[in-house]
Design a protein around this motif. Sequence first.
Motif, PDB file in Angstrom:
ATOM      1  N   PHE A   1      59.512  46.967  23.634  1.00  0.00           N
ATOM      2  CA  PHE A   1      60.362  48.031  24.168  1.00  0.00           C
ATOM      3  C   PHE A   1      60.033  48.248  25.641  1.00  0.00           C
ATOM      4  CE2 PHE A   1      60.919  48.656  19.706  1.00  0.00           C
ATOM      5  CZ  PHE A   1      62.210  49.181  19.580  1.00  0.00           C
ATOM      6  N   ARG A   2      61.076  48.317  26.437  1.00  0.00           N
ATOM      7  CA  ARG A   2      60.900  48.436  27.890  1.00  0.00           C
ATOM      8  C   ARG A   2      60.075  49.670  28.250  1.00  0.00           C
ATOM      9  NH1 ARG A   2      66.173  46.579  27.226  1.00  0.00           N
ATOM     10  NH2 ARG A   2      66.617  44.596  28.255  1.00  0.00           N
ATOM     11  N   GLY A   3      59.188  49.471  29.183  1.00  0.00           N
ATOM     12  CA  GLY A   3      58.317  50.548  29.600  1.00  0.00           C
ATOM     13  C   GLY A   3      56.992  50.574  28.861  1.00  0.00           C
ATOM     14  N   TRP A   4      56.913  49.812  27.755  1.00  0.00           N
ATOM     15  CA  TRP A   4      55.679  49.793  26.975  1.00  0.00           C
ATOM     16  C   TRP A   4      55.073  48.399  26.910  1.00  0.00           C
ATOM     17  CZ3 TRP A   4      53.440  54.068  26.756  1.00  0.00           C
ATOM     18  CH2 TRP A   4      54.114  55.271  26.505  1.00  0.00           C
ATOM     19  N   GLU A  35      55.671  44.179  27.752  1.00  0.00           N
ATOM     20  CA  GLU A  35      56.428  43.159  28.454  1.00  0.00           C
ATOM     21  C   GLU A  35      56.119  41.780  27.880  1.00  0.00           C
ATOM     22  OE1 GLU A  35      58.620  44.201  30.543  1.00  0.00           O
ATOM     23  OE2 GLU A  35      57.938  46.278  30.559  1.00  0.00           O
ATOM     24  N   GLU A  72      71.729  47.791  23.202  1.00  0.00           N
ATOM     25  CA  GLU A  72      70.978  48.837  23.891  1.00  0.00           C
ATOM     26  C   GLU A  72      71.080  50.159  23.132  1.00  0.00           C
ATOM     27  OE1 GLU A  72      68.992  48.349  26.259  1.00  0.00           O
ATOM     28  OE2 GLU A  72      69.550  46.313  26.824  1.00  0.00           O
ATOM     29  N   THR A 115      63.991  54.180  19.920  1.00  0.00           N
ATOM     30  CA  THR A 115      63.061  54.816  20.852  1.00  0.00           C
ATOM     31  C   THR A 115      63.042  56.318  20.666  1.00  0.00           C
ATOM     32  OG1 THR A 115      63.297  53.050  22.490  1.00  0.00           O
ATOM     33  CG2 THR A 115      62.562  55.198  23.287  1.00  0.00           C
ATOM     34  N   ASN A 124      60.300  38.891  24.088  1.00  0.00           N
ATOM     35  CA  ASN A 124      61.583  39.316  24.661  1.00  0.00           C
ATOM     36  C   ASN A 124      61.662  40.836  24.690  1.00  0.00           C
ATOM     37  OD1 ASN A 124      61.935  38.683  21.560  1.00  0.00           O
ATOM     38  ND2 ASN A 124      63.442  40.265  22.059  1.00  0.00           N
ATOM     39  N   PRO A 125      62.505  41.372  25.553  1.00  0.00           N
ATOM     40  CA  PRO A 125      62.730  42.822  25.532  1.00  0.00           C
ATOM     41  C   PRO A 125      63.656  43.208  24.388  1.00  0.00           C
ATOM     42  CG  PRO A 125      64.046  41.806  27.255  1.00  0.00           C
ATOM     43  CD  PRO A 125      63.199  40.721  26.678  1.00  0.00           C
ATOM     44  N   GLY A 137      66.706  45.129  22.927  1.00  0.00           N
ATOM     45  CA  GLY A 137      67.957  45.650  23.483  1.00  0.00           C
ATOM     46  C   GLY A 137      69.070  44.654  23.278  1.00  0.00           C
ATOM     47  N   ALA A 197      66.835  35.664  28.126  1.00  0.00           N
ATOM     48  CA  ALA A 197      65.737  36.544  28.544  1.00  0.00           C
ATOM     49  C   ALA A 197      64.485  36.339  27.694  1.00  0.00           C
ATOM     50  CB  ALA A 197      66.181  38.002  28.478  1.00  0.00           C
TER      51      ALA A 197
END
Length: 324
Positions: free
Chosen positions: A107-110, A112, A223, A230, A264-265, A267, A273
């Motif tokens: 999850f983005r922000g947590w 990578e 998303e 989230t 991968n991210p 979303g 990606a």
Amino acid sequence: MNRTLIVTAVTAEADAVCAGLMGSWSRGRTRLPAGPANLVSPDWDRQLLTTSTLGPYVGRRRGPVTVLAAGTGGPAAAAGAATALAVANASGQPFDLVLMMGVAGGFRGWAEIGDLVVAERIVAADLGAESGLDEEPPAATTRISELDRNLGFHSTGAPTHRAGDGRAGAEGAFLTLDDLGLGSSTARPDPELVARFGTVLDATGRRIVTGTVVSVSTVTGTERRAAALTERLDPVAEAMEGYAVALAARAFGVPAVEIRAVSNPVGRRDRAAWNLPSALASLRMAAAALVAHPEGLVAVAETVTSSGAGQGAHNGNGVGPHTG
């Protein structure tokens, strides 16, 4: 020496783990970082990778560690893990620890790509019941009976919400197994084990993240769903098998830990990606660290000191654990 079962979903993940177990970090093969992380069991280099029959499954074994690619998704993973545990118990050589290892979305922000994640909490994110409507359904072409209409159904077949019926406020809500009184949708690994593995994996040089890992039956591809997960659970990573393996281990009274490498991210689904080679490399390094570290898989439980067990898992940039 403790016996450990490592469960992966697919063969590529098992290959990466086995490559790490074969000891690219073993004594005399590669330079190890100075300090305690380079202490390897004296017997480890003499161990060969062999096949291990576990009922209808075939695992790969090196020393006290057996690696099993059980299949994708919760049902396959639970069946494989439970079978392996049962066969080991029947043979008089039970496993002392179960690890779920594989790739995951971050999850983005947590988390990578390339990060290693240790689950503090494992949640079956889509195991439960939906409650209410979040949008009007498309018009239907079928007719309904007058009885259905009198019971509160539209001509489209969707139930209406009458004022004061107590359901309007639950539109779009998700009810967990806990809410339904059917058990728990959450498995919580032993915090000391989470801290221990966070410390061990730090030897990889990868960023280590701890927090909630969600287990899903359908991988997130929008998303909108990523945002919903989230908001509801504040997870750091998403995978498919952790909750099922944790329940199988619990049935046999064996502790379980989930370790993931981010590929991968989470979303919108975009294969461009993804970076599976980076994630598999992190997985290989994680397995190597587990056998190279004195508090890793080759160590007996007594070698874990009170000071070592009390250290919280952390990520590589010094940020404290995310508790989700």
